[in-house]
Design an enzyme around this catalytic site. Structure first.
Site, mmCIF file in Angstrom:
data_model
loop_
_atom_site.group_PDB
_atom_site.id
_atom_site.type_symbol
_atom_site.label_atom_id
_atom_site.label_comp_id
_atom_site.label_asym_id
_atom_site.label_seq_id
_atom_site.Cartn_x
_atom_site.Cartn_y
_atom_site.Cartn_z
ATOM 1 N N ASN A 52 0.816 -1.228 0.000
ATOM 2 C CA ASN A 52 0.000 0.000 0.000
ATOM 3 C C ASN A 52 0.847 1.274 0.000
ATOM 4 O OD1 ASN A 52 0.696 -0.605 2.707
ATOM 5 N ND2 ASN A 52 -1.083 0.451 3.525
ATOM 6 N N ASP A 110 -3.980 -3.998 -1.361
ATOM 7 C CA ASP A 110 -3.029 -2.891 -1.241
ATOM 8 C C ASP A 110 -3.315 -2.049 -0.001
ATOM 9 O OD1 ASP A 110 -5.123 -1.338 -1.963
ATOM 10 O OD2 ASP A 110 -4.117 -0.317 -3.604
ATOM 11 N N HIS A 190 -2.121 -10.548 10.379
ATOM 12 C CA HIS A 190 -2.472 -10.018 11.715
ATOM 13 C C HIS A 190 -3.792 -10.515 12.317
ATOM 14 C CE1 HIS A 190 -4.558 -7.129 9.196
ATOM 15 N NE2 HIS A 190 -3.558 -6.290 9.065
ATOM 16 N N ASP A 263 3.792 -5.796 11.854
ATOM 17 C CA ASP A 263 2.891 -4.830 11.215
ATOM 18 C C ASP A 263 3.413 -3.412 11.460
ATOM 19 O OD1 ASP A 263 0.889 -3.621 9.762
ATOM 20 O OD2 ASP A 263 -0.736 -4.150 11.125
ATOM 21 N N HIS A 267 3.684 6.259 10.672
ATOM 22 C CA HIS A 267 3.074 7.480 10.137
ATOM 23 C C HIS A 267 3.939 8.632 10.627
ATOM 24 C CE1 HIS A 267 -0.481 5.342 8.784
ATOM 25 N NE2 HIS A 267 -0.508 4.737 9.945
#
Ligand code: DOR
Length: 388
Positions: A52, A110, A190, A263, A267
């Site tokens: 993604n 994605d 996950h 994971d 950000h």
């Protein structure tokens, strides 16, 4: 080059099959350089990056571009996971064959949770001729859209709309049924709900070609962490209640879940510096995974050392056909050296990742990766990433 490993544990290099590297296109969150530095710092020698990005990893050009850049600027091995769909709408298959030729090791949505049952079936039928899994991100998109955390006692108490765990169960049920029907290998990303773990257990008992992973945070944190309204606790799937965490541990121990992943979903810190409901899902994990697993699972007698090494190295290597995961002669010299007793405190200011935000900030840990070797070269010693 030498390293005095007296009293330490020398393990095959740890592998993380679920990393969001964000490059190309989202370098304000992370780049191949910073993400692989974070992996090296955390004791991880191979990461697999999710598709993604912007553009998504849906063409052979993007796969090759990432591989080339990783070979030049990366500190650890980078495997590439291509997108199943060509675009965000999920209507058309991506160039899967071409991406496999360029070295993609698996395919996933994605990151937008949009692929239709029809697209999944087509991808699964296509993949029956290849030895690479499809990865299911395991969240039913309509039900997922309504909430910001796990739906349960804590969400009710603090008045934040929740995502029902059945959103995950539904998605996982569909995807394992498609694996059983087509014979294509589907890997469930996950896993975080008890219901999903039960479905995977039943599917494996029937011999369906299904494998699964669980994150470090879904093994060690509960939705109680969201009481702080800290955006460092916002993630998808959400942190769930203790009964789900217990079910994840049981599923890991009985072989329903095959591996532990991070994971790592960085950000930019300012994107997380907003109100709880407005924050993007995800946080960094590469630099805390080994320490948290050793502290909360190994030292608390949930997993033995052999199980930690299996779930973080041997098993992902086996399932994704990677070369690492063994210390046998002839295998790549990818090595993680652990100090099981090292006491340290999580301090995001010291992280190499751009996405500093972590729900483990300030955690007192016991156990750490103290050196990382990739292809015979030290890439981290005593917490410091080595100059390239
Ligand atoms: O919390 C998450 N963030 N979960 C995902 O599966 C995607 C990820 C992201 O890309 O930020």
């Amino acid at each position: 080059e030498t390293y005095d490993a007296a009293g330490k544990v020398v393990a095959p290099g740890f592998i993380d099959m679920h990393t969001h590297l964000r490059e190309p296109g989202l370098e304000a969150k992370e780049s191949i350089r910073t993400g692989t530095m974070a992996a090296a710092a955390g004791g991880i020698t191979t990461i697999a990056c999710m598709p993604n990005t912007k553009p998504a990893i849906s063409t052979s050009i993007v796969v090759s571009g990432i591989k080339e850049r990783a070979a030049k600027e990366g500190y650890v091995n980078v495997e590439v996971i291509g997108s199943i769909s060509k675009d965000e709408e999920g209507k058309e298959l991506a160039e899967m064959g071409d991406m496999l030729e360029k070295g993609a090791v698996a395919f996933s949505d994605d990151g937008h949770y949009v692929y239709s049952s029809r697209l999944l079936m087509n991808a699964a039928k296509y993949m029956t001729s290849f030895d690479a899994p499809l990865i299911s991100h395991s969240i039913e998109s309509e039900l997922n859209a309504d909430g910001y955390m796990h739906e349960g006692a804590v969400s009710a108490k603090i008045g934040v709309p929740g995502v029902p765990s059945v959103a995950e169960d539904i998605a996982v049920a569909r995807d394992v049924l498609v694996a059983g029907y087509t014979g294509a290998h589907i890997h469930i990303a996950h896993v975080a709900s008890k219901g999903a773990a039960d479905i995977i257990r039943q599917a494996k008992a029937k011999g369906y070609p299904v494998t699964a992973e669980v994150t470090v945070h879904h093994l060690t944190l509960t939705d109680e962490a969201c009481m702080s309204y800290s955006t460092a606790t916002r993630v998808s799937p959400p942190l769930r209640s203790q009964d789900h965490v217990d079910a994840m541990r049981a599923a890991l121990l009985d072989g329903t879940i095959d591996m532990i992943v991070t994971d790592h979903a960085p950000h930019a810190p300012e994107e997380k510096d907003v109100e709880f409901r407005k924050a993007p899902n995800g946080f960094c994990g590469l630099e805390t995974a080994v320490g948290v697993v050793l502290t909360d699972l190994y030292h608390k007698n949930v997993l033995t050392l052999e199980q930690v090494v299996d779930k973080m190295s041997c098993s992902p290597a086996r399932i994704f056909n990677l070369k690492g995961g063994t210390l046998k002669a002839g295998s790549p010299a990818d090595i993680t050296i652990l100090d099981l007793d090292k006491v340290w405190t999580v301090d995001s200011k010291k992280f190499y990742t751009v996405g500093k935000v972590t729900p483990f900030e300030g955690k007192q840990c016991k156990g750490k990766a103290v050196a990382t070797v990739v292809a015979g070269k030290f890439v981290m010693k005593d917490g410091a990433v080595c100059e390239k």
